[in-house]
Design a protein around this motif. Structure first.
Motif, PDB file in Angstrom:
ATOM      1  N   PRO A  90       0.833  -1.213   0.000  1.00 28.74           N
ATOM      2  CA  PRO A  90       0.000   0.000   0.000  1.00 28.74           C
ATOM      3  C   PRO A  90       0.866   1.262   0.000  1.00 28.74           C
ATOM      4  CG  PRO A  90      -0.707  -1.535   1.712  1.00 28.74           C
ATOM      5  CD  PRO A  90       0.555  -2.083   1.131  1.00 28.74           C
ATOM      6  N   TYR A  91       0.343   2.325  -0.551  1.00 26.85           N
ATOM      7  CA  TYR A  91       1.104   3.563  -0.734  1.00 26.85           C
ATOM      8  C   TYR A  91       1.778   4.045   0.539  1.00 26.85           C
ATOM      9  CZ  TYR A  91       2.438   8.265  -1.959  1.00 26.85           C
ATOM     10  OH  TYR A  91       3.167   9.404  -2.163  1.00 26.85           O
ATOM     11  N   GLY A  92       1.134   4.039   1.650  1.00 32.25           N
ATOM     12  CA  GLY A  92       1.720   4.535   2.894  1.00 32.25           C
ATOM     13  C   GLY A  92       2.801   3.640   3.470  1.00 32.25           C
ATOM     14  N   VAL A  93       2.919   2.426   2.948  1.00 31.89           N
ATOM     15  CA  VAL A  93       3.896   1.464   3.455  1.00 31.89           C
ATOM     16  C   VAL A  93       5.108   1.362   2.533  1.00 31.89           C
ATOM     17  CG1 VAL A  93       4.243  -0.966   4.101  1.00 31.89           C
ATOM     18  CG2 VAL A  93       2.065   0.144   4.577  1.00 31.89           C
ATOM     19  N   ARG A  94       4.913   1.621   1.253  1.00 25.48           N
ATOM     20  CA  ARG A  94       6.003   1.483   0.276  1.00 25.48           C
ATOM     21  C   ARG A  94       7.216   2.305   0.682  1.00 25.48           C
ATOM     22  NH1 ARG A  94       3.456   2.261  -5.596  1.00 25.48           N
ATOM     23  NH2 ARG A  94       4.453   4.236  -5.224  1.00 25.48           N
ATOM     24  N   PRO A  95       8.415   1.774   0.467  1.00 24.01           N
ATOM     25  CA  PRO A  95       9.621   2.510   0.857  1.00 24.01           C
ATOM     26  C   PRO A  95       9.943   3.659  -0.097  1.00 24.01           C
ATOM     27  CG  PRO A  95      10.229   0.491  -0.266  1.00 24.01           C
ATOM     28  CD  PRO A  95       8.727   0.459  -0.106  1.00 24.01           C
ATOM     29  N   ASP A  96      10.643   4.654   0.428  1.00 23.51           N
ATOM     30  CA  ASP A  96      11.148   5.723  -0.432  1.00 23.51           C
ATOM     31  C   ASP A  96      12.649   5.553  -0.658  1.00 23.51           C
ATOM     32  OD1 ASP A  96      12.129   6.499   2.028  1.00 23.51           O
ATOM     33  OD2 ASP A  96      11.090   8.415   2.072  1.00 23.51           O
ATOM     34  N   ALA A  97      13.215   4.473  -0.084  1.00 19.27           N
ATOM     35  CA  ALA A  97      14.614   4.116  -0.305  1.00 19.27           C
ATOM     36  C   ALA A  97      14.770   2.626  -0.043  1.00 19.27           C
ATOM     37  CB  ALA A  97      15.533   4.900   0.615  1.00 19.27           C
ATOM     38  N   VAL A  98      15.676   1.987  -0.783  1.00 18.55           N
ATOM     39  CA  VAL A  98      15.980   0.573  -0.546  1.00 18.55           C
ATOM     40  C   VAL A  98      17.494   0.383  -0.477  1.00 18.55           C
ATOM     41  CG1 VAL A  98      13.875  -0.371  -1.569  1.00 18.55           C
ATOM     42  CG2 VAL A  98      15.868  -0.026  -3.012  1.00 18.55           C
ATOM     43  N   PHE A  99      17.906  -0.482   0.431  1.00 18.05           N
ATOM     44  CA  PHE A  99      19.304  -0.858   0.558  1.00 18.05           C
ATOM     45  C   PHE A  99      19.387  -2.351   0.265  1.00 18.05           C
ATOM     46  CE2 PHE A  99      22.913  -2.463   3.032  1.00 18.05           C
ATOM     47  CZ  PHE A  99      23.928  -1.702   2.474  1.00 18.05           C
ATOM     48  N   CYS A 100      20.131  -2.710  -0.751  1.00 17.40           N
ATOM     49  CA  CYS A 100      20.215  -4.096  -1.199  1.00 17.40           C
ATOM     50  C   CYS A 100      21.540  -4.714  -0.762  1.00 17.40           C
ATOM     51  CB  CYS A 100      20.105  -4.151  -2.724  1.00 17.40           C
ATOM     52  SG  CYS A 100      18.570  -3.441  -3.361  1.00 17.40           S
ATOM     53  N   ASP A 141      11.613   9.276  -6.415  1.00 13.59           N
ATOM     54  CA  ASP A 141      10.557   8.483  -5.779  1.00 13.59           C
ATOM     55  C   ASP A 141      11.138   7.447  -4.825  1.00 13.59           C
ATOM     56  OD1 ASP A 141       8.335   9.684  -7.176  1.00 13.59           O
ATOM     57  OD2 ASP A 141       9.004   8.591  -8.962  1.00 13.59           O
ATOM     58  N   VAL A 142      12.191   6.770  -5.268  1.00  4.24           N
ATOM     59  CA  VAL A 142      12.827   5.732  -4.462  1.00  4.24           C
ATOM     60  C   VAL A 142      14.344   5.804  -4.693  1.00  4.24           C
ATOM     61  CG1 VAL A 142      12.984   3.260  -3.945  1.00  4.24           C
ATOM     62  CG2 VAL A 142      10.805   4.218  -4.714  1.00  4.24           C
ATOM     63  N   ALA A 143      15.099   6.012  -3.630  1.00  7.07           N
ATOM     64  CA  ALA A 143      16.561   5.977  -3.706  1.00  7.07           C
ATOM     65  C   ALA A 143      17.006   4.523  -3.581  1.00  7.07           C
ATOM     66  CB  ALA A 143      17.163   6.812  -2.584  1.00  7.07           C
ATOM     67  N   VAL A 144      18.127   4.180  -4.234  1.00  7.98           N
ATOM     68  CA  VAL A 144      18.602   2.799  -4.256  1.00  7.98           C
ATOM     69  C   VAL A 144      20.091   2.766  -3.944  1.00  7.98           C
ATOM     70  CG1 VAL A 144      18.834   0.693  -5.643  1.00  7.98           C
ATOM     71  CG2 VAL A 144      16.879   2.212  -6.017  1.00  7.98           C
ATOM     72  N   ALA A 145      20.493   1.816  -3.086  1.00 10.24           N
ATOM     73  CA  ALA A 145      21.912   1.613  -2.783  1.00 10.24           C
ATOM     74  C   ALA A 145      22.186   0.117  -2.690  1.00 10.24           C
ATOM     75  CB  ALA A 145      22.295   2.298  -1.473  1.00 10.24           C
ATOM     76  N   GLY A 146      23.430  -0.249  -2.944  1.00  3.17           N
ATOM     77  CA  GLY A 146      23.837  -1.651  -2.885  1.00  3.17           C
ATOM     78  C   GLY A 146      25.154  -1.805  -2.146  1.00  3.17           C
ATOM     79  N   VAL A 147      25.706  -3.006  -2.264  1.00  2.00           N
ATOM     80  CA  VAL A 147      26.991  -3.332  -1.649  1.00  2.00           C
ATOM     81  C   VAL A 147      27.820  -4.087  -2.670  1.00  2.00           C
ATOM     82  CG1 VAL A 147      28.154  -4.683   0.150  1.00  2.00           C
ATOM     83  CG2 VAL A 147      25.987  -3.555   0.656  1.00  2.00           C
ATOM     84  N   ASP A 148      29.024  -3.706  -2.896  1.00  2.00           N
ATOM     85  CA  ASP A 148      30.024  -4.402  -3.714  1.00  2.00           C
ATOM     86  C   ASP A 148      30.927  -3.427  -4.440  1.00  2.00           C
ATOM     87  OD1 ASP A 148      29.175  -7.021  -3.148  1.00  2.00           O
ATOM     88  OD2 ASP A 148      27.813  -7.041  -4.857  1.00  2.00           O
ATOM     89  N   GLY A 149      30.384  -2.295  -4.868  1.00  2.00           N
ATOM     90  CA  GLY A 149      31.187  -1.380  -5.666  1.00  2.00           C
ATOM     91  C   GLY A 149      31.480  -1.941  -7.042  1.00  2.00           C
ATOM     92  N   SER A 150      30.509  -2.651  -7.612  1.00  2.00           N
ATOM     93  CA  SER A 150      30.704  -3.319  -8.904  1.00  2.00           C
ATOM     94  C   SER A 150      30.761  -2.320 -10.059  1.00  2.00           C
ATOM     95  CB  SER A 150      29.573  -4.307  -9.165  1.00  2.00           C
ATOM     96  OG  SER A 150      28.362  -3.612  -9.413  1.00  2.00           O
ATOM     97  N   ALA A 151      31.425  -2.744 -11.126  1.00  2.00           N
ATOM     98  CA  ALA A 151      31.467  -1.920 -12.341  1.00  2.00           C
ATOM     99  C   ALA A 151      30.068  -1.773 -12.919  1.00  2.00           C
ATOM    100  CB  ALA A 151      32.410  -2.548 -13.368  1.00  2.00           C
ATOM    101  N   GLU A 152      29.244  -2.811 -12.830  1.00  2.00           N
ATOM    102  CA  GLU A 152      27.884  -2.713 -13.363  1.00  2.00           C
ATOM    103  C   GLU A 152      27.104  -1.609 -12.659  1.00  2.00           C
ATOM    104  OE1 GLU A 152      23.984  -5.328 -14.545  1.00  2.00           O
ATOM    105  OE2 GLU A 152      25.810  -6.350 -13.975  1.00  2.00           O
TER     106      GLU A 152
END
Length: 136
Positions: free
Chosen positions: A30-40, A63-74
């Motif tokens: 639901p809209y009020g629950v959806r994240p505005d950022a994700v950490f993968c 709308d949604v910020a995204v971050a990961g872990v690895d520092g990959s070239a991709e």
């Protein structure tokens, strides 16, 4: 704030298809629950998550910020470029070898210990929205 298990989408592997599926699950909340950022847990999960956001017509990071872990070239070459926690791989390898040598040389069971490798945060377009050229 209390932990909401709906916001911790489960994945079987840390790859693009699982990131895509997990983000689609989060977008179904639901809209009020959806994240505005994700950490993968990996850049590959994050790249899959970015694809799901693109398909949904959402802006990264607006709308949604995204971050990961690895520092990959991709992650560096994705659009937008991916913010990532970049581990010091040489330090991780050195710690692993040191632990292995210690374990091999010990006749008694060793106590549990936690070691933390050096790392840095590479802030890129997927969280700050600042367009910048890639280094050459």
């Amino acid at each position: 704030m209390r932990f909401d298990p709906r916001l911790a989408a489960q994945v079987a592997e840390f790859d693009r298809p699982n990131g895509l599926a997990a983000m689609r699950t989060l977008l179904g909340l639901p809209y009020g629950v959806r994240p505005d950022a994700v950490f993968c847990f990996s850049d590959m999960l994050a790249v899959g998550a970015q694809r799901a956001l693109y398909e949904a017509g959402l802006d990264i990071p607006g709308d949604v910020a995204v971050a990961g872990v690895d520092g990959s070239a991709e992650g560096l070459y994705s659009t937008p470029s991916l913010t990532s926690v970049v581990p010091d791989q040489a330090s991780i390898a050195a710690m692993a070898v040191s632990c292995l040598v210690t374990r091999i040389g010990s006749e008694d069971p060793l106590p549990y210990e936690v070691r933390t490798a050096p790392h840095r945060l590479a802030v890129r377009e997927s969280t700050d929205g600042v367009r910048r050229p890639l280094p050459t």
